[in-house]
Scaffold this motif. Structure first.
Motif: not given
Ligand SMILES: Nc1ncnc2c1ncn2[C@@H]1O[C@H](COP(=O)(O)OP(=O)(O)O)[C@@H](O)[C@H]1O
Ligand SMILES: [Mg+2]
Length: 212
Positions: A93-95, A122-123, A127-129
């Protein structure tokens, strides 16, 4: 090429359903659209096997091959890539979130779901998405508009500090019926309330993320 990732660490919140509906509407606007199915359960891949049309394309892949695929899809002139992720898959999910221009977090308007999206939020924050939350599987609006449980869910979600789509998606049988024959509800029953809600949501996403 724009990339939208559907993210939720919980299963059954509507990642695959909304991936499909977003991709079908974009393809209907003459965009070249691909869904990257990184969920080993392969819901979108199986949907595509039942589908008559070959747009949007669905490619099952592992998260660690996303970058390579993205380079190739860009070369092929793909306009929009929708990444459908698996629940309980933190690293994948992070990727998928890191590669996205826009991340959409679907949640049901129920307390257990509302708390569970903390992991997805949080994810996104780490990553500041750029991201938004969408309420899916809501009770239909009544004469006076949105039901209390949906408004209360909005209040609870405000604490996460991410935008919440003003367009919610109700629990409607046509949404899951349409998938049986590899369609989206905007094809299966284009004049239905379900189709209207989906178009409303996609218009909002499109404005937020400038997809097409
Ligand atoms: N708004 C909705 N109305 C009716 N059924 C829905 C709705 N959203 C999802 N579903 C159904 O709920 C189930 C889980 O949705 P799915 O998109 O597979 O979730 P996820 O991919 O997040 O696990 C599926 O059977 C789907 O068809
Ligand atoms: Mg899924």
């Amino acid at each position: 090429m724009k990339i939208v990732t559907l993210l939720a660490q919980k299963g059954g919140t509507g990642k695959s359903t909304l991936s499909i509906h977003l991709a079908v509407l974009a393809a209907a606007s003459n965009l070249k659209v691909v869904i990257a199915d990184i969920d080993p359960q392969q819901s979108t891949t199986f949907w595509n096997e039942r589908r008559a049309s070959d747009a949007p394309d669905v490619i099952p892949m592992k998260a660690n091959t996303l970058k390579k695929h993205i380079a190739e899809l860009k070369r092929q002139g793909v306009d929009l890539l929708v990444i459908d992720t698996a629940p309980h898959s933190f690293e994948d999910s992070v990727i998928a979130a890191q590669l996205a221009d826009f991340i959409l977090i679907p949640t049901r308007p129920a307390i257990l779901d509302l708390q569970a999206i903390g992991f997805s939020v949080e994810i996104v924050k780490n990553i500041d998405g750029k991201a938004a939350i969408v309420l899916n599987g809501c009770p239909f609006p009544g004469k006076n508009g949105e039901r209390a449980i949906v408004s209360e869910a909005r209040e609870a979600l405000a604490g996460y500090g991410l935008p919440v789509s003003p367009a919610a998606v109700s629990l409607r049988a046509a949404l899951s019926h349409s998938l049986i024959n590899g369609e989206a509800v905007t094809e299966f029953d284009s004049n239905s309330k379900a189709a209207d809600e989906i178009r409303g949501l996609m218009n909002w996403i499109n404005q937020e993320a400038n997809l097409w």
